[in-house]
Design an enzyme around this catalytic site. Sequence first.
Site, short mmCIF file in Angstrom:
data_model
loop_
_atom_site.label_atom_id
_atom_site.label_comp_id
_atom_site.label_asym_id
_atom_site.label_seq_id
_atom_site.Cartn_x
_atom_site.Cartn_y
_atom_site.Cartn_z
N SER A 49 1.06 -1.24 -0.08
CA SER A 49 0.11 0.35 0.09
C SER A 49 0.77 0.86 -0.15
CB SER A 49 -0.90 -0.20 1.67
OG SER A 49 -1.31 -1.18 1.43
N GLY A 50 2.12 0.91 0.29
CA GLY A 50 3.28 2.50 -0.34
C GLY A 50 4.08 2.53 1.21
N THR A 52 6.55 1.37 3.01
CA THR A 52 8.03 1.96 2.93
C THR A 52 8.00 2.99 2.47
OG1 THR A 52 8.02 -0.26 1.37
CG2 THR A 52 9.96 1.15 2.17
N TRP A 53 7.35 3.81 1.89
CA TRP A 53 7.65 5.19 1.49
C TRP A 53 6.77 5.83 3.21
CZ3 TRP A 53 2.74 8.69 -1.40
CH2 TRP A 53 3.00 9.48 -1.59
N HIS A 122 0.95 -4.96 9.97
CA HIS A 122 -0.09 -5.06 9.31
C HIS A 122 -1.28 -5.96 9.50
CE1 HIS A 122 2.73 -4.23 5.87
NE2 HIS A 122 3.48 -5.64 5.92
N ARG A 144 -4.94 2.06 -0.25
CA ARG A 144 -4.37 2.29 -0.97
C ARG A 144 -5.02 1.80 -2.32
NH1 ARG A 144 1.39 0.14 -4.76
NH2 ARG A 144 0.78 2.13 -6.69
N TYR A 210 -2.85 6.38 -0.63
CA TYR A 210 -1.87 6.64 -1.61
C TYR A 210 -1.90 7.53 -1.88
CZ TYR A 210 2.06 4.76 -4.55
OH TYR A 210 3.46 4.98 -4.86
N ARG A 274 9.22 0.25 -7.16
CA ARG A 274 9.05 -0.09 -8.65
C ARG A 274 8.75 0.97 -9.12
NH1 ARG A 274 4.75 -2.31 -12.28
NH2 ARG A 274 3.61 -2.35 -10.36
P1 A3P Z 1 3.71 -0.45 -6.92
O1 A3P Z 1 4.63 -1.76 -6.85
O2 A3P Z 1 2.97 -0.06 -7.68
O3 A3P Z 1 5.14 0.21 -7.97
P2 A3P Z 1 5.04 -1.53 0.56
O4 A3P Z 1 6.50 -0.42 0.74
O5 A3P Z 1 3.36 -1.82 1.82
O6 A3P Z 1 5.34 -2.99 0.37
O7 A3P Z 1 4.42 -0.45 -1.25
C1 A3P Z 1 5.01 -1.44 -2.42
C2 A3P Z 1 4.70 -0.61 -3.24
O8 A3P Z 1 5.59 1.34 -2.91
C3 A3P Z 1 5.45 0.08 -4.99
O9 A3P Z 1 4.44 0.60 -5.36
C4 A3P Z 1 6.88 0.44 -4.57
O10 A3P Z 1 7.53 1.02 -5.78
C5 A3P Z 1 5.71 1.98 -4.28
N1 A3P Z 1 6.91 3.24 -3.36
C6 A3P Z 1 7.83 2.50 -2.81
N2 A3P Z 1 9.03 4.22 -2.26
C7 A3P Z 1 8.00 5.07 -2.78
C8 A3P Z 1 8.08 5.90 -2.94
N3 A3P Z 1 9.22 6.90 -2.20
N4 A3P Z 1 7.13 6.97 -3.44
C9 A3P Z 1 5.70 6.31 -4.14
N5 A3P Z 1 5.80 5.34 -4.03
C10 A3P Z 1 6.62 4.53 -3.17
#
Ligand code: A3P
Length: 308
Positions: A49-50, A52-53, A122, A144, A210, A274
């Site tokens: 869902s984002g 890590t960001w 989670h 997301r 997200y 990604r």
């Molecule tokens: P996509 O696979 O659609 O690119 P999580 O962190 O929950 O595992 O989620 C991973 C998703 O967050 C991936 O999506 C990844 O590319 C996206 N993501 C990681 N870092 C990000 C950032 N700094 N800004 C926006 N999206 C990010």
Amino acid sequence: KGWMGETFYMYQGFWYRSSSPFSVQMTMAMQDSFKPHPTDIYLLTLPKSGTTWVKALMFATVNRATYNHGNNTLLLTHPLLVSNPHKCVPYIEQEFIKKTPTHVQEKPNPCLHAPPRLFSTHIPYTSLPRLILDSGCRLVYLCRNPKDVMVSWYYFSNKFPHEILTPMTINEMFEVFVKGMVPYGPYWDHVKEYYNASCEHPTKILFLTYEVMKKDTMNQVKRIAEFLGCPFSKEEEGNGGVDQIIRLCSLESLKEVNKDGEYGDGIPNAAFFREGKVGGWRNDLTDEMIKILDDITDEKFQDLDISF
Ligand code: A3P
């Protein structure tokens, strides 16, 4: 059999992998023994869902004074310039190792040296250790669009070393996602529970998407800072303090820092970064898949005011 052909277990209405640390046993041990501090901050998400960001954004926001060199210059040793955000904001499950069936023990993490501690999990709302809800802790929930979550799961799953898990086709990923048999699924129930809880306890749980984070990162970061009790001052805003955090946590920056190395279990750090797009699913899903996912979402979220 669920995601990646693994055996899944249902606990309190949600699906869990059998392997540690994201297992039913770990959730039960945490329900039993986890001791939150009243100043703790938790980021709650479904995988993909984002997480890590937003881990990075929350860490950088809460600890901005510690890593500022003056004049809004970041220390070159800023943890987000050298390591994966998952190291800065650990999963509770990973930070606490199981000692006995009913005890969990704290492992030291240098990013948690001073309060507030930042954690992520989670675990669904129903199963969250009650002390987290009953104490003064603050919770941020990020959700997301399910179509982007599903597609992100598909690409992520195929980054696992093949000797650990067999790769999945997009059809197989779709099947298990719709059945809810992905870690902490079903997606819809997880989101719905936290959404309702955030309406009931708005000062305790901040509900984010997200999509809005991407569209209006600046205001969302300010909103997070306010919610966490560390609002940006007018001076910081004027000096580009918020911009600096957004840049530090951008996909480009995090991707570069994490282009090498391993997260654990053979998963490369790079697997978490990604495309980071809203609506990327359009390139990967068939019309039929889109219809099925939309129908489920419309039905499950009919009373919820969420737009993706
Ligand atoms: P996509 O696979 O659609 O690119 P999580 O962190 O929950 O595992 O989620 C991973 C998703 O967050 C991936 O999506 C990844 O590319 C996206 N993501 C990681 N870092 C990000 C950032 N700094 N800004 C926006 N999206 C990010």
